[in-house]
Design a protein around this motif. Structure first.
Motif, PDB file in Angstrom:
ATOM      1  N   ALA A   1       0.661  -1.086  -0.095  1.00 27.60           N
ATOM      2  CA  ALA A   1      -0.507   0.276  -0.216  1.00 27.60           C
ATOM      3  C   ALA A   1       1.185   1.441   0.048  1.00 27.60           C
ATOM      4  N   SER A   2       2.217   0.896   0.813  1.00 28.21           N
ATOM      5  CA  SER A   2       3.204   2.586   0.754  1.00 28.21           C
ATOM      6  C   SER A   2       3.793   2.443  -0.799  1.00 28.21           C
ATOM      7  N   LEU A   3       3.847   1.126  -1.403  1.00 31.48           N
ATOM      8  CA  LEU A   3       4.633   1.744  -2.814  1.00 31.48           C
ATOM      9  C   LEU A   3       3.751   2.003  -3.757  1.00 31.48           C
ATOM     10  N   PHE A   4       2.827   1.263  -3.152  1.00 28.20           N
ATOM     11  CA  PHE A   4       2.251   1.894  -4.862  1.00 28.20           C
ATOM     12  C   PHE A   4       1.152   3.386  -4.520  1.00 28.20           C
ATOM     13  N   SER A   5       1.022   3.836  -3.600  1.00 27.35           N
ATOM     14  CA  SER A   5       0.957   4.461  -3.434  1.00 27.35           C
ATOM     15  C   SER A   5       1.972   6.281  -3.770  1.00 27.35           C
ATOM     16  N   GLU A   6       2.718   5.371  -3.996  1.00 24.09           N
ATOM     17  CA  GLU A   6       3.819   6.454  -4.825  1.00 24.09           C
ATOM     18  C   GLU A   6       3.410   6.220  -6.824  1.00 24.09           C
ATOM     19  N   ASN A   7       3.179   5.227  -6.687  1.00 24.64           N
ATOM     20  CA  ASN A   7       3.133   5.118  -8.699  1.00 24.64           C
ATOM     21  C   ASN A   7       2.407   3.580  -8.647  1.00 24.64           C
ATOM     22  N   SER A   8       1.970   3.455 -10.067  1.00 25.45           N
ATOM     23  CA  SER A   8       1.551   2.405  -9.708  1.00 25.45           C
ATOM     24  C   SER A   8       2.653   0.912 -10.772  1.00 25.45           C
ATOM     25  N   LEU A   9       4.027   1.176 -10.981  1.00 23.19           N
ATOM     26  CA  LEU A   9       4.668   0.550 -11.575  1.00 23.19           C
ATOM     27  C   LEU A   9       4.897  -0.165 -11.148  1.00 23.19           C
TER      28      LEU A   9
ATOM     29  N   PHE B   1      -1.687  -9.239  -3.132  1.00 22.45           N
ATOM     30  CA  PHE B   1      -0.552  -8.066  -3.677  1.00 22.45           C
ATOM     31  C   PHE B   1      -1.368  -7.819  -5.024  1.00 22.45           C
ATOM     32  N   ALA B   2      -2.675  -8.670  -5.597  1.00 24.70           N
ATOM     33  CA  ALA B   2      -2.915  -8.435  -6.713  1.00 24.70           C
ATOM     34  C   ALA B   2      -4.155  -7.554  -6.684  1.00 24.70           C
ATOM     35  N   ALA B   3      -4.499  -7.417  -5.818  1.00 25.31           N
ATOM     36  CA  ALA B   3      -5.380  -6.503  -5.710  1.00 25.31           C
ATOM     37  C   ALA B   3      -4.722  -4.434  -5.917  1.00 25.31           C
ATOM     38  N   LEU B   4      -3.963  -5.074  -4.833  1.00 28.97           N
ATOM     39  CA  LEU B   4      -3.366  -3.411  -4.184  1.00 28.97           C
ATOM     40  C   LEU B   4      -2.880  -2.616  -5.859  1.00 28.97           C
ATOM     41  N   TYR B   5      -2.467  -3.800  -6.078  1.00 28.28           N
ATOM     42  CA  TYR B   5      -1.887  -3.527  -7.047  1.00 28.28           C
ATOM     43  C   TYR B   5      -2.916  -3.236  -8.374  1.00 28.28           C
ATOM     44  N   TYR B   6      -3.901  -3.787  -8.376  1.00 27.80           N
ATOM     45  CA  TYR B   6      -4.995  -3.375  -9.277  1.00 27.80           C
ATOM     46  C   TYR B   6      -5.286  -2.208  -8.777  1.00 27.80           C
TER      47      TYR B   6
ATOM     48  N   ALA C   1     -12.361   3.804   2.077  1.00 28.26           N
ATOM     49  CA  ALA C   1     -11.168   4.031   1.492  1.00 28.26           C
ATOM     50  C   ALA C   1     -11.747   5.405   0.264  1.00 28.26           C
ATOM     51  N   SER C   2     -12.789   4.795   0.316  1.00 28.35           N
ATOM     52  CA  SER C   2     -13.150   5.920  -0.936  1.00 28.35           C
ATOM     53  C   SER C   2     -12.885   7.543  -0.381  1.00 28.35           C
ATOM     54  N   ARG C   3     -13.529   7.363   1.185  1.00 25.96           N
ATOM     55  CA  ARG C   3     -13.438   9.170   1.906  1.00 25.96           C
ATOM     56  C   ARG C   3     -11.775   9.004   2.112  1.00 25.96           C
ATOM     57  N   SER C   4     -10.666   7.972   1.961  1.00 25.69           N
ATOM     58  CA  SER C   4     -10.102   8.657   2.544  1.00 25.69           C
ATOM     59  C   SER C   4      -9.080   9.649   1.609  1.00 25.69           C
ATOM     60  N   PRO C   5      -8.536  10.796   2.224  1.00 25.50           N
ATOM     61  CA  PRO C   5      -7.807  11.889   2.000  1.00 25.50           C
ATOM     62  C   PRO C   5      -6.518  11.615   0.618  1.00 25.50           C
ATOM     63  N   ASP C   6      -5.832  10.464   1.097  1.00 23.53           N
ATOM     64  CA  ASP C   6      -4.719  10.398   0.688  1.00 23.53           C
ATOM     65  C   ASP C   6      -4.824   8.851  -0.038  1.00 23.53           C
ATOM     66  N   MET C   7      -4.118   8.860  -1.328  1.00 22.08           N
ATOM     67  CA  MET C   7      -4.182   7.288  -1.586  1.00 22.08           C
ATOM     68  C   MET C   7      -3.655   6.364  -0.657  1.00 22.08           C
ATOM     69  N   PHE C   8      -2.512   7.110  -0.016  1.00 22.52           N
ATOM     70  CA  PHE C   8      -2.454   5.218   0.967  1.00 22.52           C
ATOM     71  C   PHE C   8      -2.996   5.217   2.001  1.00 22.52           C
ATOM     72  N   GLY C   9      -4.125   5.526   2.525  1.00 23.47           N
ATOM     73  CA  GLY C   9      -5.037   5.442   2.831  1.00 23.47           C
ATOM     74  C   GLY C   9      -6.684   4.612   2.583  1.00 23.47           C
ATOM     75  N   LYS C  10      -6.367   4.991   0.911  1.00 16.68           N
ATOM     76  CA  LYS C  10      -7.203   4.290   0.218  1.00 16.68           C
ATOM     77  C   LYS C  10      -7.064   2.365   0.210  1.00 16.68           C
ATOM     78  N   LEU C  11      -5.878   2.680  -0.634  1.00 16.34           N
ATOM     79  CA  LEU C  11      -5.131   1.455  -0.580  1.00 16.34           C
ATOM     80  C   LEU C  11      -5.177   0.560   0.718  1.00 16.34           C
ATOM     81  N   LEU C  12      -4.759   0.978   1.787  1.00 16.77           N
ATOM     82  CA  LEU C  12      -4.456   0.154   3.648  1.00 16.77           C
ATOM     83  C   LEU C  12      -5.548  -0.374   3.461  1.00 16.77           C
ATOM     84  N   ALA C  13      -7.215   0.660   3.213  1.00 16.55           N
ATOM     85  CA  ALA C  13      -8.113   0.262   2.916  1.00 16.55           C
ATOM     86  C   ALA C  13      -8.362  -0.730   2.399  1.00 16.55           C
ATOM     87  N   VAL C  14      -8.634  -0.560   1.237  1.00 16.90           N
ATOM     88  CA  VAL C  14      -8.617  -1.944   0.231  1.00 16.90           C
ATOM     89  C   VAL C  14      -7.475  -3.040   0.589  1.00 16.90           C
TER      90      VAL C  14
END
Length: 425
Positions: A181-189, A225-230, A345-358
């Motif tokens: 969640a931390s790494l993919f919040s920076e980019n989706s590569l 892992f696959a869900a977080l990446y997608y 997740a949808s209401r989280s103000p940052d991408m890290f929070g969104k991915l962490l919740a998902v």
């Protein structure tokens, strides 16, 4: 800070919407920005006492609906463990409430863990992106290569330290969610310099879990892992290719007993007294339960007919005692848990929070699906507990801690208060 730095960039990480910093949460994030009047930008707004140029940060209460859902699952779990575990405890020569009391002790510890993480700012967890997975990797190594590892039913999954006995593989769930969640919040590569150490840790963890063996946990972690990446904006095509490659690899590396499980799943009557025994007895419990069930405590399958009735096959005991209605109620509780988690997740103000919740929602939800699917013979048998319900202190405590993180994410609301325009004469 992440969105503040990128909110003026037209394409983010690319022209495709899924490659922008908001990932697949783009539309919900934009709606939230409009609703809160600009999101968490730094300009304008009013501060305390009506002074301009500042912001008010409003923290809402935690999601109460989620609290009630988890409370209901835990109560059902304690009741089911008392009912299914009492015959097992008597057979082992201990107090009938032995398993219930131990589960309650882990529950108390898990509640304190949930309270701690509910009040611990989830954004600070990024500081432990690599530390927690490394700790889990060390614990998994201790299980395999030191006398501290305990073998039960031909599976070496437990670590014994004094009076405490727990499964480090359970800790791998929040560790993997946090790391990616931390790494993919920076980019989706999928591949970059920052992610290579993460893949090394992830691969080593999967290898040690495979040696236990615990194929169900490997499947759970891989799908998480696959869900977080997608959800971060990853390519579905790459996931499909990777999935096909994984299936091919499993076909060549699967062990004999795991292959036997698959064959027996197709036809349990091929070996009704050994490999197919659990499946047959579980299905008998579902049939006996019918629509309304035989009543709490009246299950017959738990009386030494259904092995592990208080752990892996507890859903079958619930099906016998509470019938289709009881099963449907539990399924709806997990569905509501997923629904509330995705709203958070949808209401989280940052991408890290969104991915962490998902990641937390998917980990708990998919594990619940696997357990219930095994009990109903929808998929081949795997040894994985039903979250919040099955007997197992490690699973309960870790699940409650992840629940606490979800509560903390649900509390965060960043809103900019704008002054009313002055009316002119």
């Amino acid at each position: 800070m992440y969105y503040r730095d990128n909110q003026n960039t037209p394409g983010g990480f690319g022209s495709r919407p899924e490659n922008r910093p908001e990932g697949r949460f783009n539309s919900s994030y934009q709606r939230q920005r409009n609703e809160y009047g600009g999101g968490n930008g730094s300009g304008g707004g009013t501060g305390k006492n009506g002074r301009s140029g500042g912001q008010n940060y409003i923290i809402s209460p935690p999601d109460k609906t989620l609290v009630w859902i988890i409370a209901a699952l835990i109560i059902i779990g304690i009741m089911a463990i008392f009912s299914a575990g009492s015959p097992r405890a008597v057979a082992e020569g201990v107090n009938p409430v032995f398993f219930t009391v131990r589960q309650l002790a882990w529950l108390v510890g898990g509640i304190f863990g949930a309270m701690f993480f509910a009040n611990f700012d989830y954004r600070k967890l990024r500081a432990y992106t690599y530390q927690l997975p490394i700790i889990v990797l060390v614990l998994l190594a201790l299980v395999q290569f030191t006398p501290l590892g305990l073998t039960v039913n031909e599976a070496k999954r437990w670590l014994v330290i004094g009076p405490i006995q727990f499964q480090p593989s359970e800790l791998a769930k929040p560790a993997i969610v946090l790391m990616f969640a931390s790494l993919f919040s920076e980019n989706s590569l999928l591949l970059d310099d920052k992610k290579i150490p993460a893949y090394i840790i992830f691969g080593a963890s999967l290898l040690l879990i495979y040696k236990q063996p615990n194929l169900s946990m490997i499947i759970l972690l891989t799908f998480t892992f696959a869900a977080l990446y997608y959800m971060a904006g990853g390519s579905l095509k790459k996931l499909i290719i990777a999935g096909m490659s994984a299936v091919t690899l499993i076909a060549f590396t699967i062990r004999d007993y795991q292959k036997q499980r698959f064959l027996v799943w197709l036809d349990p009557n091929k070996d009704p007294l050994d490999a197919g025994y659990n499946i047959i007895q579980s299905l008998v419990a579902f049939v006996e339960g019918g629509f309304f069930g035989v009543g709490f405590g009246n299950s017959k399958q738990k009386l030494s007919w259904l092995p592990e009735g208080h752990t892996d096959f507890i859903f079958a005991v619930i099906a016998e005692e509470f019938g289709f209605l009881g099963c449907f109620f539990i399924i709806m509780l997990f569905a509501m848990f997923l629904h509330r988690s995705f709203i958070i997740a949808s209401r989280s103000p940052d991408m890290f929070g969104k991915l962490l919740a998902v990641g937390i929602a998917f980990s708990v939800g998919f594990q619940a699906f696997m357990n219930m699917a095994v009990a109903s013979s929808f998929i081949p048998a795997t040894g994985i507990p039903l979250p919040f319900i099955s007997y197992g202190g490690s699973s309960l405590a870790v699940s409650l801690c992840m629940f606490g993180v979800l509560l903390n994410i649900s509390k965060k609301r960043v809103q900019r208060i704008r002054p009313y325009a002055k009316k002119t004469a």
